[in-house]
Design a protein around this motif. Structure first.
Motif, PDB file in Angstrom:
ATOM      1  N   GLU A   1       0.826  -1.202   0.000  1.00 18.95           N
ATOM      2  CA  GLU A   1       0.000   0.000   0.000  1.00 18.95           C
ATOM      3  C   GLU A   1       0.867   1.263   0.000  1.00 18.95           C
ATOM      4  O   GLU A   1       1.986   1.268   0.529  1.00 18.95           O
ATOM      5  N   SER A   2       0.335   2.348  -0.564  1.00 16.70           N
ATOM      6  CA  SER A   2       1.071   3.614  -0.607  1.00 16.70           C
ATOM      7  C   SER A   2       1.407   4.125   0.784  1.00 16.70           C
ATOM      8  O   SER A   2       2.401   4.832   0.975  1.00 16.70           O
ATOM      9  N   SER A   3       0.584   3.749   1.774  1.00 16.99           N
ATOM     10  CA  SER A   3       0.827   4.187   3.150  1.00 16.99           C
ATOM     11  C   SER A   3       1.848   3.316   3.868  1.00 16.99           C
ATOM     12  O   SER A   3       2.144   3.542   5.048  1.00 16.99           O
ATOM     13  N   GLY A   4       2.375   2.314   3.200  1.00 15.52           N
ATOM     14  CA  GLY A   4       3.397   1.469   3.800  1.00 15.52           C
ATOM     15  C   GLY A   4       2.940   0.034   3.964  1.00 15.52           C
ATOM     16  O   GLY A   4       1.999  -0.421   3.305  1.00 15.52           O
ATOM     17  N   PHE A   5       3.621  -0.684   4.862  1.00 14.18           N
ATOM     18  CA  PHE A   5       3.325  -2.098   5.072  1.00 14.18           C
ATOM     19  C   PHE A   5       2.134  -2.241   6.024  1.00 14.18           C
ATOM     20  O   PHE A   5       2.295  -2.418   7.232  1.00 14.18           O
ATOM     21  N   VAL A   6       0.941  -2.126   5.448  1.00 15.38           N
ATOM     22  CA  VAL A   6      -0.310  -2.272   6.184  1.00 15.38           C
ATOM     23  C   VAL A   6      -1.156  -3.302   5.439  1.00 15.38           C
ATOM     24  O   VAL A   6      -0.827  -3.719   4.332  1.00 15.38           O
ATOM     25  N   THR A   7      -2.248  -3.735   6.053  1.00 19.60           N
ATOM     26  CA  THR A   7      -3.133  -4.689   5.402  1.00 19.60           C
ATOM     27  C   THR A   7      -3.661  -4.106   4.096  1.00 19.60           C
ATOM     28  O   THR A   7      -4.196  -2.987   4.104  1.00 19.60           O
ATOM     29  N   PRO A   8      -3.499  -4.789   2.961  1.00 17.11           N
ATOM     30  CA  PRO A   8      -4.030  -4.275   1.695  1.00 17.11           C
ATOM     31  C   PRO A   8      -5.519  -3.959   1.819  1.00 17.11           C
ATOM     32  O   PRO A   8      -6.300  -4.794   2.263  1.00 17.11           O
TER      33      PRO A   8
ATOM     34  N   GLY B   1      18.560   2.304  10.279  1.00 15.40           N
ATOM     35  CA  GLY B   1      18.564   3.678  10.768  1.00 15.40           C
ATOM     36  C   GLY B   1      18.562   4.731   9.685  1.00 15.40           C
ATOM     37  O   GLY B   1      18.582   5.921   9.977  1.00 15.40           O
ATOM     38  N   SER B   2      18.502   4.354   8.410  1.00 16.46           N
ATOM     39  CA  SER B   2      18.474   5.337   7.338  1.00 16.46           C
ATOM     40  C   SER B   2      17.061   5.866   7.172  1.00 16.46           C
ATOM     41  O   SER B   2      16.104   5.354   7.735  1.00 16.46           O
ATOM     42  N   THR B   3      16.914   6.887   6.395  1.00 15.32           N
ATOM     43  CA  THR B   3      15.613   7.502   6.178  1.00 15.32           C
ATOM     44  C   THR B   3      14.828   6.724   5.134  1.00 15.32           C
ATOM     45  O   THR B   3      15.263   6.586   3.994  1.00 15.32           O
ATOM     46  N   ASN B   4      13.685   6.198   5.500  1.00 16.65           N
ATOM     47  CA  ASN B   4      12.730   5.555   4.592  1.00 16.65           C
ATOM     48  C   ASN B   4      13.211   4.227   4.031  1.00 16.65           C
ATOM     49  O   ASN B   4      12.513   3.593   3.273  1.00 16.65           O
ATOM     50  N   SER B   5      14.417   3.822   4.341  1.00 14.38           N
ATOM     51  CA  SER B   5      14.885   2.540   3.823  1.00 14.38           C
ATOM     52  C   SER B   5      16.185   2.177   4.508  1.00 14.38           C
ATOM     53  O   SER B   5      16.825   2.997   5.147  1.00 14.38           O
ATOM     54  N   ASP B   6      16.567   0.920   4.349  1.00 14.15           N
ATOM     55  CA  ASP B   6      17.895   0.514   4.787  1.00 14.15           C
ATOM     56  C   ASP B   6      18.890   0.900   3.714  1.00 14.15           C
ATOM     57  O   ASP B   6      18.555   1.003   2.549  1.00 14.15           O
ATOM     58  N   VAL B   7      20.096   1.077   4.098  1.00  8.43           N
ATOM     59  CA  VAL B   7      21.133   1.330   3.106  1.00  8.43           C
ATOM     60  C   VAL B   7      22.307   0.418   3.398  1.00  8.43           C
ATOM     61  O   VAL B   7      22.891   0.474   4.476  1.00  8.43           O
TER      62      VAL B   7
ATOM     63  N   GLY C   1      30.375  -0.324  -8.293  1.00  9.43           N
ATOM     64  CA  GLY C   1      30.716  -0.472  -6.891  1.00  9.43           C
ATOM     65  C   GLY C   1      30.181   0.688  -6.065  1.00  9.43           C
ATOM     66  O   GLY C   1      29.990   1.792  -6.574  1.00  9.43           O
ATOM     67  N   ALA C   2      29.922   0.418  -4.794  1.00  8.34           N
ATOM     68  CA  ALA C   2      29.435   1.433  -3.844  1.00  8.34           C
ATOM     69  C   ALA C   2      28.089   2.002  -4.246  1.00  8.34           C
ATOM     70  O   ALA C   2      27.783   3.162  -3.958  1.00  8.34           O
ATOM     71  N   THR C   3      27.270   1.200  -4.901  1.00  9.95           N
ATOM     72  CA  THR C   3      25.903   1.607  -5.230  1.00  9.95           C
ATOM     73  C   THR C   3      24.989   1.277  -4.057  1.00  9.95           C
ATOM     74  O   THR C   3      25.123   0.231  -3.430  1.00  9.95           O
ATOM     75  N   ILE C   4      24.041   2.156  -3.790  1.00 13.22           N
ATOM     76  CA  ILE C   4      23.153   1.957  -2.637  1.00 13.22           C
ATOM     77  C   ILE C   4      22.138   0.862  -2.926  1.00 13.22           C
ATOM     78  O   ILE C   4      21.546   0.818  -4.006  1.00 13.22           O
ATOM     79  N   ALA C   5      21.942  -0.008  -1.955  1.00  9.00           N
ATOM     80  CA  ALA C   5      20.878  -1.012  -2.011  1.00  9.00           C
ATOM     81  C   ALA C   5      19.868  -0.701  -0.918  1.00  9.00           C
ATOM     82  O   ALA C   5      20.233  -0.222   0.163  1.00  9.00           O
ATOM     83  N   TYR C   6      18.587  -0.978  -1.194  1.00 12.57           N
ATOM     84  CA  TYR C   6      17.513  -0.591  -0.287  1.00 12.57           C
ATOM     85  C   TYR C   6      16.769  -1.811   0.235  1.00 12.57           C
ATOM     86  O   TYR C   6      16.261  -2.612  -0.546  1.00 12.57           O
ATOM     87  N   PHE C   7      16.722  -1.942   1.563  1.00 15.91           N
ATOM     88  CA  PHE C   7      15.888  -2.943   2.228  1.00 15.91           C
ATOM     89  C   PHE C   7      14.791  -2.177   2.977  1.00 15.91           C
ATOM     90  O   PHE C   7      15.068  -1.531   3.985  1.00 15.91           O
ATOM     91  N   TYR C   8      13.565  -2.259   2.495  1.00 15.01           N
ATOM     92  CA  TYR C   8      12.509  -1.391   3.031  1.00 15.01           C
ATOM     93  C   TYR C   8      11.828  -1.956   4.269  1.00 15.01           C
ATOM     94  O   TYR C   8      11.211  -1.221   5.019  1.00 15.01           O
ATOM     95  N   GLU C   9      11.891  -3.251   4.470  1.00 17.80           N
ATOM     96  CA  GLU C   9      11.197  -3.847   5.598  1.00 17.80           C
ATOM     97  C   GLU C   9      12.031  -3.688   6.881  1.00 17.80           C
ATOM     98  O   GLU C   9      13.156  -3.193   6.845  1.00 17.80           O
ATOM     99  N   THR C  10      11.465  -4.137   7.988  1.00 11.40           N
ATOM    100  CA  THR C  10      12.075  -3.919   9.293  1.00 11.40           C
ATOM    101  C   THR C  10      12.654  -5.217   9.850  1.00 11.40           C
ATOM    102  O   THR C  10      12.164  -6.305   9.557  1.00 11.40           O
ATOM    103  N   ASN C  11      13.694  -5.084  10.655  1.00  8.64           N
ATOM    104  CA  ASN C  11      14.341  -6.231  11.309  1.00  8.64           C
ATOM    105  C   ASN C  11      13.342  -7.184  11.965  1.00  8.64           C
ATOM    106  O   ASN C  11      12.498  -6.760  12.759  1.00  8.64           O
TER     107      ASN C  11
END
Length: 431
Positions: free
Chosen positions: A134-141, A225-231, A341-351
């Protein structure tokens, strides 16, 4: 109506069990069912076969002929899962009407077997790299928009418009039903309600509910701890980044990620089914090879374990196996460009969080195969019934020690992700 003086026999039980098994399948009724013929012999014994995938070609814009290099792709399909349910009863109960016997024994047994098959199919989510939410994030569709996102992703992967479906868990099903209630008139809504777990055809897909949809628990290397995503950073240079490519392979693509920002002792760094994106690396249309404008997503095909004593600190690195393969040229192209090399990768979910893995897919994304089990010798009665590719075996014998009739229902089947690009996860609420 059965004659109450007629003993229920193996054929009656097997036919009723197969009917109920088919009726209780949700995922199992929406996937590809044409591979039974690949397993020779009657009765069939299961085993393993290689399934050939379609060949892709390059187009040459020239009057001079240029031969395409043919790359054959194969998938290994295993049909080795035997599941059964068994119970004991007084022999007098075989004089019951089949309807009564079914209600007491066969119906719950067939439903349980069907749920087992559906659960195995739903667990194939971890092969799928496309993910929307969902556009609001990881919520129930709960909105039409998330359905539209899933359909867009399937369109971008060149998925045929017919034979698409979406399977939601109960929470998403009822949230979506509430959101879409205005689409139906009272009569149509009433008719659709008669079909168990079916919302109707919406956004080009048939929408179903299945309580067997799985929940994915992420690894420990998310939400750093990054903004809006993992880095984390893709290590090495572009030339050395890709290793072990096997077109159409599984778990062969290997890349290195580094600069994890944590000092915790961690056992599982990343888990099978975790997914991520890489900056400026886009998915491509499978026909034209041109960028879709959507970042390519990658899924881990193996756990990355650090061990309880391992610390991954700033500058630490791990090797991950992913799909799809990073291929930026030729007919099997998957990405717009190879990341440097040194390109950012994004993990959006939480630990270490749990996310329901609802699925939108074309029926050819996954396959289900049943095989006809052999009837054993030396039992009171046995029967195997096969219909429309589905098969079930019933065996009954007598327990002389306890003066009981013992019965069992068996199925032999296999499930497999055939074309993961024809599927998309619709992630649910973080828990």
């Amino acid at each position: 109506m059965a004659d109450p003086n007629t003993l229920i026999n193996a054929t009656m039980i097997a036919r009723e069990a197969l009917r109920l098994l088919k009726n209780n399948l949700v995922m199992g009724s929406q996937v590809y069912r044409g591979y039974e013929t690949e397993f020779p012999g009657t009765p069939k014994k299961g085993g393993t076969v290689q399934i050939r995938k379609p060949v892709r070609f390059n187009v040459t814009k020239s009057r001079v002929r240029s031969s395409s290099v043919i790359t054959e792709q194969y998938i290994t399909m295993n049909v080795t899962t035997q599941a059964h349910i068994s119970w004991a009863f007084d022999s007098n109960e075989l004089t019951m009407k089949i309807e009564d016997y079914s209600e007491r024994y066969i119906r719950p047994a067939a439903a349980k077997l069907a749920n087992t098959v559906d659960g195995d199919l739903a667990a194939l989510y971890s092969d799928v790299w496309n993910v929307v939410y969902e556009s609001s994030g990881f919520v129930t569709p709960h909105t039409f928009m998330v359905l539209a996102k899933a359909q867009q992703r399937l369109d971008e992967e060149g998925v045929p418009p017919e034979d698409r479906c979406v399977v939601f868990n109960p929470a998403a099903h009822w949230a979506m039903a509430n959101a879409l209630v205005g689409l139906y008139g009272p009569q149509e809504a009433q008719e659709k309600a008669l079909r168990k777990g079916y919302l109707g055809k919406i956004a080009g897909s048939d929408i179903y509910m299945d309580q067997n949809i799985k929940t994915h628990e992420t690894g420990n290397m998310h939400d750093t701890g990054s903004t809006n995503s993992d880095v984390v950073l893709v290590a090495s240079t572009g030339a050395a980044l890709i290793t072990g490519i096997v077109v159409g392979g599984t778990g062969n693509q290997k890349i290195e990620l580094y600069n994890f920002r944590t000092t915790a002792n961690i056992a599982t760094l990343l888990a099978i089914g975790d997914w991520f994106e890489i900056a400026n690396v886009y998915a491509v249309n499978p026909m034209s090879g041109e960028s879709t404008g959507t970042r390519r997503q990658f899924v881990l095909t193996a756990d990355v374990s650090g061990g309880s004593k391992t610390e991954v600190t700033t500058g630490g690195s791990v090797t991950v196996y992913i799909q799809p393969d990073m291929i930026n040229t030729g007919p099997y192209k998957t990405i717009s460009t190879v990341p440097a090399g040194a390109t950012i990768a994004y993990f959006y979910e939480t630990n270490k969080k749990n996310y329901p893995q609802n699925l939108a897919f074309h029926k050819n994304a996954f396959a289900l195969v049943f095989v006809h089990l052999q009837k054993p010798d030396g039992v009171a009665f046995a029967e195997t019934i096969t219909d429309e590719g589905y098969s079930i075996r019933v065996v009954k014998d007598y327990d002389i020690d306890n003066d009981l009739e013992v019965i069992r229902l068996d199925i032999l089947y296999g499930v497999k992700t055939i074309y993961p690009e024809l599927a998309c996860r619709v992630a649910g609420a973080e828990a």
